[in-house]
Write a protein that holds these residues in place. Sequence first.
Motif, PDB file in Angstrom:
ATOM      1  N   SER A  45      -4.995   0.688   3.843  1.00 13.04           N
ATOM      2  CA  SER A  45      -6.013   1.015   2.218  1.00 13.04           C
ATOM      3  C   SER A  45      -6.224   2.702   2.578  1.00 13.04           C
ATOM      4  N   GLN A  46      -6.778   2.752   4.154  1.00 13.67           N
ATOM      5  CA  GLN A  46      -6.602   4.009   4.914  1.00 13.67           C
ATOM      6  C   GLN A  46      -5.412   4.693   5.754  1.00 13.67           C
ATOM      7  N   LEU A  47      -4.444   3.606   5.835  1.00 10.00           N
ATOM      8  CA  LEU A  47      -2.882   4.317   6.450  1.00 10.00           C
ATOM      9  C   LEU A  47      -2.365   5.325   4.629  1.00 10.00           C
TER      10      LEU A  47
ATOM     11  N   ASP B 145      -5.766   7.313  -5.444  1.00  7.62           N
ATOM     12  CA  ASP B 145      -5.762   6.415  -5.607  1.00  7.62           C
ATOM     13  C   ASP B 145      -6.873   5.678  -5.668  1.00  7.62           C
ATOM     14  N   SER B 146      -7.282   4.424  -5.942  1.00  9.94           N
ATOM     15  CA  SER B 146      -8.586   3.766  -5.196  1.00  9.94           C
ATOM     16  C   SER B 146      -8.077   2.323  -5.747  1.00  9.94           C
TER      17      SER B 146
ATOM     18  N   ILE C 245      -5.067  -1.272  -6.944  1.00  4.33           N
ATOM     19  CA  ILE C 245      -4.688  -2.233  -6.300  1.00  4.33           C
ATOM     20  C   ILE C 245      -6.542  -2.952  -6.055  1.00  4.33           C
ATOM     21  N   ILE C 246      -6.354  -4.121  -6.662  1.00  8.07           N
ATOM     22  CA  ILE C 246      -7.482  -5.634  -6.279  1.00  8.07           C
ATOM     23  C   ILE C 246      -6.634  -6.408  -5.315  1.00  8.07           C
TER      24      ILE C 246
ATOM     25  N   ALA D 208       1.035  -1.064   0.153  1.00  6.55           N
ATOM     26  CA  ALA D 208      -0.043   0.257  -0.633  1.00  6.55           C
ATOM     27  C   ALA D 208       0.873   1.243   0.169  1.00  6.55           C
ATOM     28  N   HIS D 209       2.069   1.242   0.742  1.00  9.56           N
ATOM     29  CA  HIS D 209       2.787   2.857   1.328  1.00  9.56           C
ATOM     30  C   HIS D 209       3.202   2.209  -0.300  1.00  9.56           C
TER      31      HIS D 209
END
Length: 363
Positions: free
Chosen positions: A126-128, A110-111, A158-159, A102-103
Motif C-alpha cells: 500500500s505504501q509502495l 485511494d485508501s 482494497i481490503i 496494489a500496483h
Amino acid sequence: MGLKSRSSNCVEDIIVYLPGKPVEELERELGLKETIKLASNENPLGPSPLAVEAIKKGFSDLNRYPDGSGFYLKKALSEFHSLNDENFILGNGTNEVLEIIAHAFLDPTDSVVFSEGAFVVYQIVSQLSCSKMSISPMKNYTHDLEDISKRVNEKTKIIFLANPNNPTGTSFGELELLKLLEEVPKNILVVVDEAYCHFVTDENYPKTLDLMQEYHNLIVLRTFSKVYGLAALRIGYGIAHHEIISILSKVREPFNVNSLALLAAEDALKDDAHVERSVASNLEGRDFLVRELTSLGIPFVPTQGNFMMVDVSDGSLVYDLLLKRGVIVRPVAGYGFPSHIRVSIGTLEENRRFVKDLKEVLK
Ligand SMILES: *Cc1c(COP(=O)(O)O)cnc(C)c1O
C-alpha cells in the motif's frame, strides 16, 4: 550526496523488511551446532518429492526464458479448482501477486483497509502505491471484520484479509466474511490471503472459491510456499473474476515466474500424499504444543496455521535467549505483540526441542 531525500515520499516511510541471517552464519557467529529454524512457517518435512523430481526436467532448458503465460500450470490449477485459465494470475510468490494488485488498482488518493496485526506485506504494497491506509485494531488477536467494514468509505479501494492471519494464527468464518461482502460496495476489492488454508480445522472456514461466483470483487490468494514446501522457488497465485485478472495481467512482468518453479508447482499440486503427510504432521505438532504449553502454564493464541504465537512476557528477550541456544523463532513486536514470539510448528523432534529450551529460558 543528498540522494536520500530524492527517494519518493512514500518510499521514504517504508520500513525495510528484515529477513533473518542465514542459519550457517548464525551458527558460525554464535558457535552453535544443531540449530533448528522455526522462524518462517516453512514445511518441516521438506519439499514435495514429486516437485523435486519435476525440476530436474528443467535443468537442460535453463538457457530458455520461462513460459511467460504459465500455460501448463494454469491449466493444472483450473482443473484442480474447477475454474478457467482466465481466473488465475501467477506470481513470484504470493508477495508479488500482492504487489501486482496494489500496483494495478491503487492511486495515491485511494485508501486501503487492513488490520493492525495483519501480514506486514499489505502495508508495504500500500505504501509502495502511495495510498492512504486505514488500520483496524484487532479484537482478541483476530481481524475485526465489523470494524473493517465500518472503515470503508468512498476512497477505499482494497481490503486485505489474511485467513488464517500471520502472525496470530487466527481465522474467521464464512458468515463473518459474507456479512462483510454484503456490506461493502461491490467495486471494492476484497483480497483474502489463504496461504495457510490447508492447515485449517475450523469447519466454518469460508469456501471462498464458491463465494467468488456471486461476489466478483473477491480475490483469493494461495501459495506453494507453505504446505507444498516450495518457499525457495517463489511461486504463488491469485484467483479472481476474469475481468480482475485481465487488469492485473497488465502489471505483471512478462517472465515473472521462473521455469523451475512452474514445473515444480505443477507436480506439487498432484502430490496429495505429501499434502496429507504435511497436514497430519502439523496437526500432531499443534496438539503437542497445545498440550505442553498448557501443562507448563504458558499462554498462547490458539492457531489454525502451521505456527503459533506464544506469550512469553518479553518477546525480544526470549527470542534472543532461544537464539543463543540455537532455536530460531520470530519476534513479533513489529506487529504490535511485544510480549509474544511466533514459532513455526516443526517436526516432533523440533517441537520437543523448542519446548525444552523454552522451559529452561523461562525458568
Ligand atoms: C507465507 C505467507 C504468504 C506466502 O508468501 P509467498 O510470497 O508465496 O512465499 C502469503 N501470505 C501470508 C499471510 C503468509 O504468511
